[in-house]
Design a protein around this motif. Sequence first.
Motif, PDB file in Angstrom:
ATOM      1  N   PRO A  77      -0.068  12.445  -1.408  1.00 37.60           N
ATOM      2  CA  PRO A  77       0.303  12.695  -2.810  1.00 37.60           C
ATOM      3  C   PRO A  77       1.330  11.657  -3.274  1.00 37.60           C
ATOM      4  O   PRO A  77       2.034  11.060  -2.470  1.00 37.60           O
ATOM      5  CB  PRO A  77       0.912  14.096  -2.763  1.00 37.60           C
ATOM      6  N   GLU A  78       1.385  11.449  -4.572  1.00 36.17           N
ATOM      7  CA  GLU A  78       2.373  10.545  -5.155  1.00 36.17           C
ATOM      8  C   GLU A  78       3.440  11.365  -5.866  1.00 36.17           C
ATOM      9  O   GLU A  78       3.118  12.240  -6.667  1.00 36.17           O
ATOM     10  CB  GLU A  78       1.709   9.582  -6.138  1.00 36.17           C
ATOM     11  N   SER A  79       4.693  11.063  -5.560  1.00 35.83           N
ATOM     12  CA  SER A  79       5.805  11.723  -6.239  1.00 35.83           C
ATOM     13  C   SER A  79       6.396  10.744  -7.249  1.00 35.83           C
ATOM     14  O   SER A  79       5.860   9.646  -7.455  1.00 35.83           O
ATOM     15  CB  SER A  79       6.862  12.149  -5.217  1.00 35.83           C
ATOM     16  N   ASP A  80       7.516  11.108  -7.845  1.00 35.49           N
ATOM     17  CA  ASP A  80       8.186  10.183  -8.758  1.00 35.49           C
ATOM     18  C   ASP A  80       9.146   9.250  -8.013  1.00 35.49           C
ATOM     19  O   ASP A  80       9.929   8.530  -8.632  1.00 35.49           O
ATOM     20  CB  ASP A  80       8.923  10.944  -9.870  1.00 35.49           C
ATOM     21  N   ASP A  81       9.076   9.264  -6.673  1.00 31.64           N
ATOM     22  CA  ASP A  81       9.926   8.406  -5.841  1.00 31.64           C
ATOM     23  C   ASP A  81       9.041   7.496  -4.994  1.00 31.64           C
ATOM     24  O   ASP A  81       8.647   7.849  -3.879  1.00 31.64           O
ATOM     25  CB  ASP A  81      10.817   9.276  -4.948  1.00 31.64           C
ATOM     26  N   PRO A  82       8.685   6.309  -5.495  1.00 35.49           N
ATOM     27  CA  PRO A  82       7.768   5.437  -4.747  1.00 35.49           C
ATOM     28  C   PRO A  82       8.335   4.959  -3.415  1.00 35.49           C
ATOM     29  O   PRO A  82       7.572   4.679  -2.485  1.00 35.49           O
ATOM     30  CB  PRO A  82       7.523   4.267  -5.702  1.00 35.49           C
ATOM     31  N   ALA A  83       9.657   4.891  -3.302  1.00 30.73           N
ATOM     32  CA  ALA A  83      10.257   4.471  -2.028  1.00 30.73           C
ATOM     33  C   ALA A  83      10.032   5.529  -0.960  1.00 30.73           C
ATOM     34  O   ALA A  83       9.623   5.227   0.165  1.00 30.73           O
ATOM     35  CB  ALA A  83      11.744   4.190  -2.216  1.00 30.73           C
ATOM     36  N   ALA A  84      10.292   6.793  -1.289  1.00 37.75           N
ATOM     37  CA  ALA A  84      10.053   7.878  -0.329  1.00 37.75           C
ATOM     38  C   ALA A  84       8.566   7.975   0.006  1.00 37.75           C
ATOM     39  O   ALA A  84       8.190   8.212   1.161  1.00 37.75           O
ATOM     40  CB  ALA A  84      10.562   9.204  -0.892  1.00 37.75           C
ATOM     41  N   ASP A  85       7.729   7.768  -0.995  1.00 36.65           N
ATOM     42  CA  ASP A  85       6.281   7.817  -0.752  1.00 36.65           C
ATOM     43  C   ASP A  85       5.849   6.713   0.214  1.00 36.65           C
ATOM     44  O   ASP A  85       4.947   6.905   1.026  1.00 36.65           O
ATOM     45  CB  ASP A  85       5.516   7.671  -2.070  1.00 36.65           C
ATOM     46  N   LEU A  86       6.495   5.553   0.132  1.00 36.50           N
ATOM     47  CA  LEU A  86       6.116   4.451   1.007  1.00 36.50           C
ATOM     48  C   LEU A  86       6.529   4.729   2.455  1.00 36.50           C
ATOM     49  O   LEU A  86       5.830   4.317   3.386  1.00 36.50           O
ATOM     50  CB  LEU A  86       6.717   3.128   0.503  1.00 36.50           C
ATOM     51  N   VAL A  87       7.626   5.431   2.658  1.00 34.88           N
ATOM     52  CA  VAL A  87       7.982   5.851   4.021  1.00 34.88           C
ATOM     53  C   VAL A  87       6.870   6.727   4.589  1.00 34.88           C
ATOM     54  O   VAL A  87       6.438   6.539   5.733  1.00 34.88           O
ATOM     55  CB  VAL A  87       9.335   6.601   4.041  1.00 34.88           C
ATOM     56  N   GLU A  88       6.371   7.661   3.796  1.00 34.70           N
ATOM     57  CA  GLU A  88       5.277   8.528   4.251  1.00 34.70           C
ATOM     58  C   GLU A  88       4.023   7.710   4.540  1.00 34.70           C
ATOM     59  O   GLU A  88       3.263   8.018   5.462  1.00 34.70           O
ATOM     60  CB  GLU A  88       4.982   9.617   3.222  1.00 34.70           C
ATOM     61  N   THR A  89       3.824   6.669   3.780  1.00 33.48           N
ATOM     62  CA  THR A  89       2.697   5.760   4.020  1.00 33.48           C
ATOM     63  C   THR A  89       2.789   5.159   5.419  1.00 33.48           C
ATOM     64  O   THR A  89       1.796   5.082   6.141  1.00 33.48           O
ATOM     65  CB  THR A  89       2.695   4.644   2.949  1.00 33.48           C
ATOM     66  N   GLY A  90       3.992   4.726   5.812  1.00 30.74           N
ATOM     67  CA  GLY A  90       4.173   4.157   7.146  1.00 30.74           C
ATOM     68  C   GLY A  90       3.860   5.147   8.243  1.00 30.74           C
ATOM     69  O   GLY A  90       3.344   4.780   9.307  1.00 30.74           O
ATOM     70  N   LEU A  91       4.117   6.418   7.985  1.00 32.23           N
ATOM     71  CA  LEU A  91       3.857   7.434   9.009  1.00 32.23           C
ATOM     72  C   LEU A  91       2.371   7.675   9.220  1.00 32.23           C
ATOM     73  O   LEU A  91       1.967   8.181  10.268  1.00 32.23           O
ATOM     74  CB  LEU A  91       4.592   8.725   8.673  1.00 32.23           C
ATOM     75  N   VAL A  92       1.538   7.286   8.253  1.00 29.06           N
ATOM     76  CA  VAL A  92       0.081   7.324   8.472  1.00 29.06           C
ATOM     77  C   VAL A  92      -0.280   6.311   9.557  1.00 29.06           C
ATOM     78  O   VAL A  92      -1.095   6.576  10.447  1.00 29.06           O
ATOM     79  CB  VAL A  92      -0.687   7.036   7.170  1.00 29.06           C
ATOM     80  N   PHE A  93       0.346   5.134   9.495  1.00 24.03           N
ATOM     81  CA  PHE A  93       0.127   4.109  10.517  1.00 24.03           C
ATOM     82  C   PHE A  93       0.569   4.640  11.885  1.00 24.03           C
ATOM     83  O   PHE A  93      -0.106   4.446  12.898  1.00 24.03           O
ATOM     84  CB  PHE A  93       0.909   2.850  10.141  1.00 24.03           C
ATOM     85  N   ARG A  94       1.690   5.344  11.896  1.00 20.98           N
ATOM     86  CA  ARG A  94       2.172   5.924  13.158  1.00 20.98           C
ATOM     87  C   ARG A  94       1.165   6.922  13.721  1.00 20.98           C
ATOM     88  O   ARG A  94       0.904   6.947  14.923  1.00 20.98           O
ATOM     89  CB  ARG A  94       3.524   6.615  12.942  1.00 20.98           C
ATOM     90  N   ARG A  95       0.585   7.756  12.849  1.00 14.72           N
ATOM     91  CA  ARG A  95      -0.396   8.734  13.326  1.00 14.72           C
ATOM     92  C   ARG A  95      -1.598   8.043  13.967  1.00 14.72           C
ATOM     93  O   ARG A  95      -2.113   8.492  14.983  1.00 14.72           O
ATOM     94  CB  ARG A  95      -0.852   9.651  12.181  1.00 14.72           C
ATOM     95  N   LEU A  96      -2.049   6.942  13.374  1.00 13.92           N
ATOM     96  CA  LEU A  96      -3.159   6.204  13.980  1.00 13.92           C
ATOM     97  C   LEU A  96      -2.780   5.742  15.383  1.00 13.92           C
ATOM     98  O   LEU A  96      -3.531   5.925  16.334  1.00 13.92           O
ATOM     99  CB  LEU A  96      -3.544   4.997  13.119  1.00 13.92           C
ATOM    100  N   ALA A  97      -1.614   5.127  15.514  1.00  9.45           N
ATOM    101  CA  ALA A  97      -1.191   4.562  16.797  1.00  9.45           C
ATOM    102  C   ALA A  97      -1.002   5.624  17.871  1.00  9.45           C
ATOM    103  O   ALA A  97      -1.317   5.390  19.043  1.00  9.45           O
ATOM    104  CB  ALA A  97       0.091   3.758  16.622  1.00  9.45           C
TER     105      ALA A  97
END
Length: 198
Positions: A77-97
């Motif tokens: 989901p997208e919130s009104d905080d793109p910086a916090a959202d981008l941290v969550e994006t990185g955790l998708v990469f972590r889940r893959l690894a």
Amino acid sequence: MGRPREHDERTAAALLGAAERAVAAGGPEVLSVRGVADAIGTTTRAVYSLFGSKDGLVAALGAQAFEFLRAGLEALPESDDPAADLVETGLVFRRLAIERPALYTIGVQHDLRDLPRWQAVCDAADEAFAALVRRVARLDAAGLLAERTVIEATLQFHALCEGLATLERRGVRRTPFDAEHVWRAGLGALIAGFAAPG
């Protein structure tokens, strides 16, 4: 009227699952067409019919890695905080690894320039990267990239994710650490630094 296909999408999915388990257990070098076919009770003909070759099977695994990333990014989901959202994006990469280490090994740790026949992998990688670019572009729209371009910031973000994944997968001898905290803090610091001029 042609003969019905002997091997279908269910067989392909089962073969990919067996191949992923084999790579997770012993690395890419232990993967064999015979072993994968035997694991699901079919013949090597199924592998050749569906994937063309062992390389084609491996390429399909690589494509799955990037499909995992793209789907994960698009589902966030997208919130009104793109910086916090981008941290969550990185955790998708972590889940893959961490959750799909075989896919990570095949997809992310191979040099795609050496694999010209892996067009499906390159296409899936491009789609996943485009999804990441869209996430980083939200920082730019919010004025949080200072003098960096979206592509520069995306590459820097991706590089940190890959480095953090390598660190977590390899481990640090005699230095236990909270991996998710390290990911969140590291990604947060990078994103905060994007906003700094120069």
